[in-house]
Design an enzyme around this catalytic site. Structure first.
Site, PDB file in Angstrom:
ATOM      1  N   ALA A   1      -3.123  12.046  21.484  1.00 55.66           N
ATOM      2  CA  ALA A   1      -2.824  12.329  22.901  1.00 55.66           C
ATOM      3  C   ALA A   1      -3.113  13.769  23.300  1.00 55.66           C
ATOM      4  O   ALA A   1      -2.209  14.525  23.678  1.00 55.66           O
ATOM      5  CB  ALA A   1      -1.361  11.974  23.205  1.00 55.66           C
TER       6      ALA A   1
ATOM      7  N   ASP B   1       0.841  -1.204   0.000  1.00 63.14           N
ATOM      8  CA  ASP B   1       0.000   0.000   0.000  1.00 63.14           C
ATOM      9  C   ASP B   1       0.875   1.253   0.000  1.00 63.14           C
ATOM     10  O   ASP B   1       0.538   2.262  -0.633  1.00 63.14           O
ATOM     11  CB  ASP B   1      -0.920   0.007   1.225  1.00 63.14           C
ATOM     12  CG  ASP B   1      -2.059  -0.990   1.087  1.00 63.14           C
ATOM     13  OD1 ASP B   1      -2.490  -1.251  -0.056  1.00 63.14           O
ATOM     14  OD2 ASP B   1      -2.514  -1.513   2.117  1.00 63.14           O
ATOM     15  N   GLY B   2       2.015   1.164   0.700  1.00 61.07           N
ATOM     16  CA  GLY B   2       2.945   2.292   0.726  1.00 61.07           C
ATOM     17  C   GLY B   2       3.468   2.609  -0.670  1.00 61.07           C
ATOM     18  O   GLY B   2       3.676   3.782  -1.013  1.00 61.07           O
TER      19      GLY B   2
ATOM     20  N   ASN C   1      -4.253   9.127   1.856  1.00 57.81           N
ATOM     21  CA  ASN C   1      -4.506   8.560   3.194  1.00 57.81           C
ATOM     22  C   ASN C   1      -4.853   9.633   4.224  1.00 57.81           C
ATOM     23  O   ASN C   1      -5.924   9.610   4.787  1.00 57.81           O
ATOM     24  CB  ASN C   1      -3.269   7.819   3.717  1.00 57.81           C
ATOM     25  CG  ASN C   1      -3.288   6.338   3.413  1.00 57.81           C
ATOM     26  OD1 ASN C   1      -4.271   5.828   2.877  1.00 57.81           O
ATOM     27  ND2 ASN C   1      -2.213   5.660   3.745  1.00 57.81           N
ATOM     28  N   GLU C   2      -3.883  10.532   4.455  1.00 59.96           N
ATOM     29  CA  GLU C   2      -4.116  11.517   5.514  1.00 59.96           C
ATOM     30  C   GLU C   2      -3.099  12.640   5.503  1.00 59.96           C
ATOM     31  O   GLU C   2      -2.064  12.587   4.849  1.00 59.96           O
ATOM     32  CB  GLU C   2      -4.111  10.862   6.909  1.00 59.96           C
ATOM     33  CG  GLU C   2      -2.769  10.502   7.481  1.00 59.96           C
ATOM     34  CD  GLU C   2      -2.162   9.241   6.915  1.00 59.96           C
ATOM     35  OE1 GLU C   2      -1.157   9.377   6.185  1.00 59.96           O
ATOM     36  OE2 GLU C   2      -2.650   8.142   7.164  1.00 59.96           O
TER      37      GLU C   2
ATOM     38  N   ARG D   1      -4.454  20.891  22.362  1.00 58.31           N
ATOM     39  CA  ARG D   1      -3.124  20.879  22.983  1.00 58.31           C
ATOM     40  C   ARG D   1      -2.767  19.416  23.186  1.00 58.31           C
ATOM     41  O   ARG D   1      -3.496  18.674  23.836  1.00 58.31           O
ATOM     42  CB  ARG D   1      -3.212  21.601  24.320  1.00 58.31           C
ATOM     43  CG  ARG D   1      -1.905  22.088  24.846  1.00 58.31           C
ATOM     44  CD  ARG D   1      -2.174  22.933  26.090  1.00 58.31           C
ATOM     45  NE  ARG D   1      -0.952  23.063  26.855  1.00 58.31           N
ATOM     46  CZ  ARG D   1      -0.036  23.993  26.652  1.00 58.31           C
ATOM     47  NH1 ARG D   1      -0.208  24.901  25.728  1.00 58.31           N
ATOM     48  NH2 ARG D   1       1.058  24.021  27.388  1.00 58.31           N
TER      49      ARG D   1
ATOM     50  N   ASP E   1      -0.201  15.949  21.299  1.00 59.78           N
ATOM     51  CA  ASP E   1       0.881  15.521  20.393  1.00 59.78           C
ATOM     52  C   ASP E   1       0.627  15.949  18.949  1.00 59.78           C
ATOM     53  O   ASP E   1       1.568  16.226  18.210  1.00 59.78           O
ATOM     54  CB  ASP E   1       1.029  13.991  20.436  1.00 59.78           C
ATOM     55  CG  ASP E   1       1.786  13.545  21.672  1.00 59.78           C
ATOM     56  OD1 ASP E   1       2.109  14.418  22.507  1.00 59.78           O
ATOM     57  OD2 ASP E   1       2.058  12.340  21.819  1.00 59.78           O
TER      58      ASP E   1
HETATM   59  P1  NAP Z   1       5.377   2.710   6.660  1.00 57.80           P
HETATM   60  O1  NAP Z   1       5.539   3.323   8.017  1.00 57.80           O
HETATM   61  O2  NAP Z   1       6.554   2.041   6.021  1.00 57.80           O
HETATM   62  O3  NAP Z   1       4.174   1.643   6.674  1.00 57.80           O
HETATM   63  C1  NAP Z   1       2.962   1.928   7.225  1.00 57.80           C
HETATM   64  C2  NAP Z   1       2.030   0.707   7.121  1.00 57.80           C
HETATM   65  O4  NAP Z   1       0.739   1.234   6.803  1.00 57.80           O
HETATM   66  C3  NAP Z   1       2.396  -0.314   6.042  1.00 57.80           C
HETATM   67  O5  NAP Z   1       2.177  -1.604   6.575  1.00 57.80           O
HETATM   68  C4  NAP Z   1       1.399   0.006   4.939  1.00 57.80           C
HETATM   69  O6  NAP Z   1       1.047  -1.152   4.171  1.00 57.80           O
HETATM   70  C5  NAP Z   1       0.195   0.443   5.743  1.00 57.80           C
HETATM   71  N1  NAP Z   1      -0.779   1.263   5.037  1.00 57.80           N
HETATM   72  C6  NAP Z   1      -0.591   2.267   4.132  1.00 57.80           C
HETATM   73  N2  NAP Z   1      -1.768   2.769   3.746  1.00 57.80           N
HETATM   74  C7  NAP Z   1      -2.732   2.069   4.421  1.00 57.80           C
HETATM   75  C8  NAP Z   1      -4.147   2.103   4.438  1.00 57.80           C
HETATM   76  N3  NAP Z   1      -4.834   3.002   3.727  1.00 57.80           N
HETATM   77  N4  NAP Z   1      -4.805   1.232   5.243  1.00 57.80           N
HETATM   78  C9  NAP Z   1      -4.139   0.340   5.988  1.00 57.80           C
HETATM   79  N5  NAP Z   1      -2.805   0.242   6.019  1.00 57.80           N
HETATM   80  C10 NAP Z   1      -2.110   1.111   5.242  1.00 57.80           C
HETATM   81  O7  NAP Z   1       4.863   3.894   5.711  1.00 57.80           O
HETATM   82  P2  NAP Z   1       4.367   3.840   4.219  1.00 57.80           P
HETATM   83  O8  NAP Z   1       4.375   2.434   3.710  1.00 57.80           O
HETATM   84  O9  NAP Z   1       5.103   4.890   3.468  1.00 57.80           O
HETATM   85  O10 NAP Z   1       2.859   4.311   4.406  1.00 57.80           O
HETATM   86  C11 NAP Z   1       2.554   5.600   4.871  1.00 57.80           C
HETATM   87  C12 NAP Z   1       1.316   5.443   5.717  1.00 57.80           C
HETATM   88  O11 NAP Z   1       1.670   4.845   6.949  1.00 57.80           O
HETATM   89  C13 NAP Z   1       0.672   6.740   6.140  1.00 57.80           C
HETATM   90  O12 NAP Z   1      -0.149   7.263   5.129  1.00 57.80           O
HETATM   91  C14 NAP Z   1      -0.098   6.318   7.377  1.00 57.80           C
HETATM   92  O13 NAP Z   1      -1.435   5.907   7.079  1.00 57.80           O
HETATM   93  C15 NAP Z   1       0.657   5.106   7.873  1.00 57.80           C
HETATM   94  N6  NAP Z   1       1.232   5.404   9.173  1.00 57.80           N
HETATM   95  C16 NAP Z   1       0.723   4.749  10.244  1.00 57.80           C
HETATM   96  C17 NAP Z   1       1.177   5.045  11.512  1.00 57.80           C
HETATM   97  C18 NAP Z   1       0.566   4.317  12.664  1.00 57.80           C
HETATM   98  O14 NAP Z   1      -0.314   3.491  12.426  1.00 57.80           O
HETATM   99  N7  NAP Z   1       0.967   4.628  13.886  1.00 57.80           N
HETATM  100  C19 NAP Z   1       2.176   5.996  11.729  1.00 57.80           C
HETATM  101  C20 NAP Z   1       2.681   6.638  10.604  1.00 57.80           C
HETATM  102  C21 NAP Z   1       2.192   6.355   9.327  1.00 57.80           C
HETATM  103  P3  NAP Z   1       2.045  -1.940   3.198  1.00 57.80           P
HETATM  104  O15 NAP Z   1       2.884  -2.785   4.103  1.00 57.80           O
HETATM  105  O16 NAP Z   1       1.123  -2.723   2.341  1.00 57.80           O
HETATM  106  O17 NAP Z   1       2.843  -0.912   2.436  1.00 57.80           O
END
Ligand code: NAP
Length: 266
Positions: free
Chosen positions: A184, A45-46, A120-121, A147, A149
């Site tokens: 938070a 997804d990333g 995503n966001e 106020r 994180d």
């Molecule tokens: P990453 O930190 O390497 O991976 C984030 C994880 O989120 C990966 O497992 C990715 O899936 C999954 N993901 C991405 N879009 C998703 C969706 N719409 N629904 C469910 N899971 C999803 O970062 P990245 O791969 O570049 O992805 C960036 C995304 O990470 C951001 O848009 C945010 O949604 C998410 N993120 C989550 C957190 C958290 O949950 N605490 C914190 C920061 C960012 P794949 O393994 O299939 O790539």
């Protein structure tokens, strides 16, 4: 058909990319990184988030397809051993175009204004990890002073990402909405926020006014920007949508179950 291919960069994704190009050539498809009809990502997804940002200037013209090198994902819903089946369907079948809402974020500083689109966001924190403070307005009316994180504002398809980790609701992507979730928040007699996720419809908007002196870390999907002098941020559902080419059904709630619950059989 003209296609662009983007891979995660690891060995398996690159091998699958080669396989895709070879099979696509046999089908008479043309690789075209400038004006593709369809954008295929190979990774997760990333990787699809990266593909979206690479081609977001053509979001009204292209459809996206995601191939996952591991488990099935939310955007990457083809498996690595299904590339030949996918190409056969691309050759013979007209896909359904599934459209998902996007988030529009307009950020104004003292000297500039810029618009960003997120699949995503959008997330907002202090750059140095200190307590983040901002006024939140909904439809130009004061709502609360946050106020804590930070704040995340997600799309429906992003609701299963960062938003879900923060206790936000999972929203079906057929709903044109955005969701505000808190990271938070400090809630005591002095500072008070609603404390629960808020979902806004398409015709509403949310304004965030941080202290312009603060150094901010702004997340747009996988991208992080550091900014200072931010006077206001306006978030709303974007007018444009992202399209996915669907050659077979894989309902959203099945994806949610597969990702977070499993089959339920031990
Ligand atoms: P990453 O930190 O390497 O991976 C984030 C994880 O989120 C990966 O497992 C990715 O899936 C999954 N993901 C991405 N879009 C998703 C969706 N719409 N629904 C469910 N899971 C999803 O970062 P990245 O791969 O570049 O992805 C960036 C995304 O990470 C951001 O848009 C945010 O949604 C998410 N993120 C989550 C957190 C958290 O949950 N605490 C914190 C920061 C960012 P794949 O393994 O299939 O790539």
């Amino acid at each position: 058909m003209k296609y662009a291919l983007l891979d995660r960069g690891d060995r398996l994704s690159r091998q699958l990319c080669e396989q895709f190009h070879t099979l696509a050539k046999d089908k008479g498809f043309t690789a075209d990184d400038n004006s593709p009809d369809v954008v295929i990502s190979i990774g997760g997804d990333g990787t699809l988030l990266q593909a979206f940002h690479r081609f977001k200037h053509r979001v009204e013209e292209v459809s996206f397809i995601g191939i996952h090198t591991g488990h099935l994902g939310f955007y990457a819903d083809w498996k690595k051993d299904e590339i030949a089946d996918l190409l056969e369907l691309m050759k013979t079948t007209e896909p359904r175009k599934i459209q998902y809402p996007l988030l529009r974020v307009e950020i104004q500083t003292h000297s500039s204004s810029a618009v960003y689109i997120a699949l995503n966001e959008f997330s907002l924190k202090s750059e140095d990890g200190s307590t983040f403070v901002a006024g939140i307005h909904i439809n130009d009316e004061p709502f609360e002073t946050f106020r804590g994180d930070g704040i995340v504002i997600s799309t429906p398809s992003g609701s299963t990402g960062y938003n879900k980790s923060l206790g936000g609701a999972v929203i079906h992507p057929s709903l044109e909405a955005l969701q505000i979730t808190e990271m938070a928040s400090i809630n005591n007699r002095v500072y008070r926020t609603l404390g629960s996720p808020v979902i806004l419809p398409k015709h509403h908007h949310c304004d965030i006014t941080p202290d312009p002196e603060d150094e901010l870390a702004i997340g747009i999907d996988h991208l992080v920007l550091e900014m200072s002098g931010v006077r206001s941020i306006v978030c709303k559902v974007a007018e444009e949508k992202v399209s996915f080419a669907r050659y077979r059904p894989y309902p959203f709630w099945n994806r949610v179950r597969e990702a977070f619950i499993g089959s339920g059989k031990s």
